[in-house]
Design an enzyme around this catalytic site. Structure first.
Site, PDB file in Angstrom:
ATOM      1  N   HIS A  54       0.571  -1.180   0.159  1.00 27.28           N
ATOM      2  CA  HIS A  54       0.052   0.036   0.075  1.00 27.28           C
ATOM      3  C   HIS A  54       0.836   1.163   0.201  1.00 27.28           C
ATOM      4  CE1 HIS A  54      -3.953  -2.026   1.620  1.00 27.28           C
ATOM      5  NE2 HIS A  54      -3.109  -2.737   0.879  1.00 27.28           N
ATOM      6  N   GLU A  56       1.022   3.990   1.874  1.00 25.00           N
ATOM      7  CA  GLU A  56       1.512   4.386   3.102  1.00 25.00           C
ATOM      8  C   GLU A  56       2.757   3.302   3.690  1.00 25.00           C
ATOM      9  OE1 GLU A  56      -2.969   5.425   2.925  1.00 25.00           O
ATOM     10  OE2 GLU A  56      -1.767   3.727   2.184  1.00 25.00           O
ATOM     11  N   CYS A  84      -6.176   2.649   5.559  1.00 27.77           N
ATOM     12  CA  CYS A  84      -6.914   1.424   5.945  1.00 27.77           C
ATOM     13  C   CYS A  84      -6.250   0.810   7.376  1.00 27.77           C
ATOM     14  CB  CYS A  84      -6.768   0.299   4.788  1.00 27.77           C
ATOM     15  SG  CYS A  84      -5.170  -0.458   4.599  1.00 27.77           S
ATOM     16  N   CYS A  87      -2.566   0.099   7.101  1.00 26.21           N
ATOM     17  CA  CYS A  87      -1.670   1.091   6.942  1.00 26.21           C
ATOM     18  C   CYS A  87      -1.780   2.254   8.364  1.00 26.21           C
ATOM     19  CB  CYS A  87      -2.153   2.091   5.836  1.00 26.21           C
ATOM     20  SG  CYS A  87      -1.820   1.460   3.994  1.00 26.21           S
TER      21      CYS A  87
END
Length: 159
Positions: A54, A56, A84, A87
């Site tokens: 992801h 992040e 999410c 993250c």
């Protein structure tokens, strides 16, 4: 929000948009140190076949690698979308001080990125969760051995 903060958030959005054209997902992020150094990340889940890639997480990985530390105390995470649970947990483990995001989870859901099931997983009682997670007891306290080894290690780096 200051103009500098708006610029960092705008950069995260620009990274997300460019990443779409580079074969990745529509998410971008920056880790910014207290002295203004910025480390970028973009969502590479499908491009790298890595469900943890992801934006992040990628920004955290880039910052930690470049700075030579696992502790991002004092840093801010700017991200194109609300983090999410994965993250958010990564930011907590990295000791990030704060997070600023643009779009929220509902905007992501409208685009097909609905992580409501993950939030619901953590809210559900353990017995009702969609994925079974259970502790298995082993004989002779074998499960404690790694922690004993860690506690006895004289040159360990606590985190």
């Amino acid at each position: 929000m200051s103009t500098v903060e708006e610029q960092f958030l705008a950069r995260a959005i620009a990274l997300a948009t460019q990443n779409v054209y580079d074969g990745g997902g529509p998410f971008g992020a920056l880790i910014v140190t207290p002295d203004g150094r910025a480390f970028e990340g973009a969502n590479r889940v499908t491009a790298n076949n890595d469900p943890t890639a992801h934006a992040e997480v990628m920004a955290i990985r880039n910052a930690c690698s470049s700075l030579g530390t696992f502790d991002l105390t004092g840093c801010t995470l700017y991200t194109s979308c609300e983090p999410c649970p994965l993250c958010l947990a990564a930011a907590l483990w990295a000791r990030v001080d704060s997070i600023s995001f643009a779009a929220d989870r509902h905007d992501a859901a409208k685009a097909g990125f609905d992580d409501a099931v993950f939030y619901e997983f953590f809210e559900a009682p353990v017995a009702e969760r969609s994925m079974q997670v259970r502790q298995m007891e082993l004989p002779d306290s074998a499960s404690a051995e790694p922690f004993r080894a860690w506690a006895d290690l004289p040159d360990r780096i606590d985190y």
